[in-house]
Motif scaffolding. Structure first.
Motif, PDB file in Angstrom:
ATOM      1  N   GLN A  54      35.732 -12.586  52.506  1.00  0.00           N
ATOM      2  CA  GLN A  54      37.153 -12.257  52.350  1.00  0.00           C
ATOM      3  C   GLN A  54      37.302 -10.913  51.618  1.00  0.00           C
ATOM      4  N   GLN A  55      36.481 -10.663  50.613  1.00  0.00           N
ATOM      5  CA  GLN A  55      36.526  -9.398  49.887  1.00  0.00           C
ATOM      6  C   GLN A  55      36.155  -8.232  50.812  1.00  0.00           C
ATOM      7  N   PHE A  56      35.171  -8.460  51.662  1.00  0.00           N
ATOM      8  CA  PHE A  56      34.774  -7.434  52.639  1.00  0.00           C
ATOM      9  C   PHE A  56      35.955  -7.099  53.558  1.00  0.00           C
ATOM     10  N   GLU A  57      36.621  -8.123  54.054  1.00  0.00           N
ATOM     11  CA  GLU A  57      37.783  -7.910  54.939  1.00  0.00           C
ATOM     12  C   GLU A  57      38.905  -7.175  54.208  1.00  0.00           C
ATOM     13  N   GLN A  58      39.134  -7.506  52.946  1.00  0.00           N
ATOM     14  CA  GLN A  58      40.153  -6.815  52.148  1.00  0.00           C
ATOM     15  C   GLN A  58      39.773  -5.351  51.930  1.00  0.00           C
ATOM     16  N   ASP A  59      38.501  -5.104  51.671  1.00  0.00           N
ATOM     17  CA  ASP A  59      38.031  -3.717  51.502  1.00  0.00           C
ATOM     18  C   ASP A  59      38.235  -2.922  52.785  1.00  0.00           C
ATOM     19  N   ARG A  60      37.914  -3.548  53.903  1.00  0.00           N
ATOM     20  CA  ARG A  60      38.087  -2.888  55.207  1.00  0.00           C
ATOM     21  C   ARG A  60      39.556  -2.556  55.453  1.00  0.00           C
ATOM     22  N   GLU A  61      40.419  -3.517  55.188  1.00  0.00           N
ATOM     23  CA  GLU A  61      41.856  -3.303  55.374  1.00  0.00           C
ATOM     24  C   GLU A  61      42.375  -2.228  54.421  1.00  0.00           C
ATOM     25  N   SER A  62      41.892  -2.244  53.199  1.00  0.00           N
ATOM     26  CA  SER A  62      42.290  -1.242  52.214  1.00  0.00           C
ATOM     27  C   SER A  62      41.882   0.159  52.664  1.00  0.00           C
ATOM     28  N   MET A  63      40.679   0.289  53.184  1.00  0.00           N
ATOM     29  CA  MET A  63      40.217   1.595  53.677  1.00  0.00           C
ATOM     30  C   MET A  63      41.064   2.068  54.856  1.00  0.00           C
ATOM     31  N   MET A  64      41.414   1.161  55.745  1.00  0.00           N
ATOM     32  CA  MET A  64      42.256   1.528  56.883  1.00  0.00           C
ATOM     33  C   MET A  64      43.627   1.992  56.400  1.00  0.00           C
ATOM     34  N   ASN A  65      44.177   1.290  55.418  1.00  0.00           N
ATOM     35  CA  ASN A  65      45.469   1.691  54.859  1.00  0.00           C
ATOM     36  C   ASN A  65      45.392   3.055  54.189  1.00  0.00           C
ATOM     37  N   GLN A  66      44.300   3.316  53.470  1.00  0.00           N
ATOM     38  CA  GLN A  66      44.115   4.616  52.820  1.00  0.00           C
ATOM     39  C   GLN A  66      44.042   5.737  53.859  1.00  0.00           C
ATOM     40  N   ILE A  67      43.374   5.477  54.958  1.00  0.00           N
ATOM     41  CA  ILE A  67      43.273   6.473  56.029  1.00  0.00           C
ATOM     42  C   ILE A  67      44.646   6.739  56.637  1.00  0.00           C
ATOM     43  N   ARG A  68      45.405   5.675  56.920  1.00  0.00           N
ATOM     44  CA  ARG A  68      46.760   5.841  57.475  1.00  0.00           C
ATOM     45  C   ARG A  68      47.645   6.612  56.501  1.00  0.00           C
ATOM     46  N   GLN A  69      47.546   6.265  55.220  1.00  0.00           N
ATOM     47  CA  GLN A  69      48.357   6.932  54.197  1.00  0.00           C
ATOM     48  C   GLN A  69      47.982   8.413  54.103  1.00  0.00           C
ATOM     49  N   ARG A  70      46.693   8.711  54.118  1.00  0.00           N
ATOM     50  CA  ARG A  70      46.239  10.106  54.026  1.00  0.00           C
ATOM     51  C   ARG A  70      46.701  10.896  55.241  1.00  0.00           C
ATOM     52  N   ARG A  71      46.626  10.292  56.413  1.00  0.00           N
ATOM     53  CA  ARG A  71      47.107  10.977  57.628  1.00  0.00           C
ATOM     54  C   ARG A  71      48.601  11.267  57.513  1.00  0.00           C
ATOM     55  N   GLY A  72      49.360  10.312  57.017  1.00  0.00           N
ATOM     56  CA  GLY A  72      50.791  10.525  56.823  1.00  0.00           C
ATOM     57  C   GLY A  72      51.064  11.661  55.854  1.00  0.00           C
ATOM     58  N   GLU A  73      50.303  11.701  54.758  1.00  0.00           N
ATOM     59  CA  GLU A  73      50.467  12.779  53.776  1.00  0.00           C
ATOM     60  C   GLU A  73      50.162  14.143  54.391  1.00  0.00           C
ATOM     61  N   LEU A  74      49.080  14.199  55.168  1.00  0.00           N
ATOM     62  CA  LEU A  74      48.688  15.469  55.782  1.00  0.00           C
ATOM     63  C   LEU A  74      49.650  15.893  56.895  1.00  0.00           C
ATOM     64  N   MET A  75      50.208  14.922  57.611  1.00  0.00           N
ATOM     65  CA  MET A  75      51.115  15.234  58.723  1.00  0.00           C
ATOM     66  C   MET A  75      52.543  15.534  58.268  1.00  0.00           C
ATOM     67  N   ARG A  76      52.919  15.059  57.085  1.00  0.00           N
ATOM     68  CA  ARG A  76      54.299  15.219  56.617  1.00  0.00           C
ATOM     69  C   ARG A  76      54.792  16.668  56.694  1.00  0.00           C
ATOM     70  N   PRO A  77      54.053  17.664  56.150  1.00  0.00           N
ATOM     71  CA  PRO A  77      54.562  19.036  56.240  1.00  0.00           C
ATOM     72  C   PRO A  77      54.611  19.568  57.677  1.00  0.00           C
ATOM     73  N   ILE A  78      53.712  19.103  58.517  1.00  0.00           N
ATOM     74  CA  ILE A  78      53.700  19.539  59.919  1.00  0.00           C
ATOM     75  C   ILE A  78      54.917  18.966  60.645  1.00  0.00           C
ATOM     76  N   ILE A  79      55.206  17.701  60.404  1.00  0.00           N
ATOM     77  CA  ILE A  79      56.383  17.064  61.018  1.00  0.00           C
ATOM     78  C   ILE A  79      57.655  17.746  60.524  1.00  0.00           C
ATOM     79  N   GLU A  80      57.688  18.052  59.239  1.00  0.00           N
ATOM     80  CA  GLU A  80      58.853  18.740  58.678  1.00  0.00           C
ATOM     81  C   GLU A  80      59.032  20.104  59.340  1.00  0.00           C
ATOM     82  N   LYS A  81      57.947  20.826  59.528  1.00  0.00           N
ATOM     83  CA  LYS A  81      57.985  22.129  60.193  1.00  0.00           C
ATOM     84  C   LYS A  81      58.551  21.983  61.614  1.00  0.00           C
ATOM     85  N   MET A  82      58.102  20.936  62.329  1.00  0.00           N
ATOM     86  CA  MET A  82      58.593  20.689  63.675  1.00  0.00           C
ATOM     87  C   MET A  82      60.088  20.351  63.651  1.00  0.00           C
TER      88      MET A  82
END
Length: 173
Positions: free
Chosen positions: A98-126
Motif C-alpha cells: 500500500q505504501q508503494f502504491e501511495q508513493d507511486r501515486e504521489s510521484m504521478m501527482n508531483q509530475i502533473r503539478q510540475r507540468r502545470g507549473e511549467l505550462m502556466r506561463p506558456i498558457i498565459e502567453k497564449m
C-alpha cells in the motif's frame, strides 16, 4: 382581446431584439493544442517532464525490486511460520505494498503539478495573444475546436475565415 394582441406584439418585438443581438456577435475559433505544439517552450517543458518521469521511474523500480524481494523472502519461509507469524507478516507486506502504491501515486501527482507549473506561463502567453487577436478582429467570443484533453467536440464552422489559430501563432512568435 387587445391585451392578447399587446402581449403578442411585445413578445414579437422582444424576439427580434434578441435575434438581432445574437446576429451581431462576432465569433472566432481556435485549436489551442495546435498553437502549443508550435512553441519551443512546450518542447522544453516536455523534456523536463520526461527527465522527471525517468527519475521517478528509476526510484519506483528500485522500490519495486525491494518489495518483490521482501515478498519472495516471505514466500520462502511462510511454511515454517506459525499462523500468527504468517498473519503478522502478511499484514506487514500489505502495508508495504500500500505504501508503494501511495508513493507511486504521489510521484504521478508531483509530475502533473510540475507540468502545470511549467505550462502556466506558456498558457498565459497564449491567452494574452488570443485576447489581442480577438480585440484586433473585434471578436466577442472564441470557441475551442476540442476539449482540454484533446478530444473532439461537436463543432461546425461555416467558414475557415473564423479560424484564428494561425493569427494567434503569429502573435505569440
Amino acid at each position: 382581446m387587445s391585451k392578447k394582441i399587446t402581449i403578442a406584439i411585445i413578445l414579437f418585438g422582444t424576439l427580434f431584439t434578441i435575434q438581432d443581438a445574437f446576429a451581431q456577435v462576432k465569433i472566432g475559433y481556435t485549436n489551442p493544442a495546435r498553437i502549443l505544439s508550435t512553441l519551443p517552450e512546450v518542447e522544453e517543458v516536455d523534456n523536463q517532464i520526461e527527465a522527471l518521469i525517468n527519475e521517478s521511474d528509476a526510484e519506483l523500480a528500485q522500490k519495486a525490486t525491494e518489495l518483490q524481494k521482501t515478498f519472495t523472502d516471505y514466500e520462502s519461509v511462510m511454511n515454517t511460520l506459525s499462523e500468527q507469524e504468517r498473519s503478522a507478516r502478511e499484514e506487514e507486506l500489505m502495508a508495504l505494498n500500500q505504501q508503494f502504491e501511495q508513493d507511486r501515486e504521489s510521484m504521478m501527482n508531483q509530475i502533473r503539478q510540475r507540468r502545470g507549473e511549467l505550462m502556466r506561463p506558456i498558457i498565459e502567453k497564449m491567452n494574452v495573444a488570443m485576447q489581442e487577436v480577438a480585440e484586433e478582429l473585434g471578436l466577442d467570443l472564441i470557441l475551442n475546436e476540442g476539449t482540454s484533453s484533446g478530444d473532439a467536440i461537436v463543432f461546425f464552422a461555416n467558414s475557415e475565415q473564423m479560424n484564428i489559430t494561425n493569427r494567434i501563432i503569429e502573435k505569440i512568435k
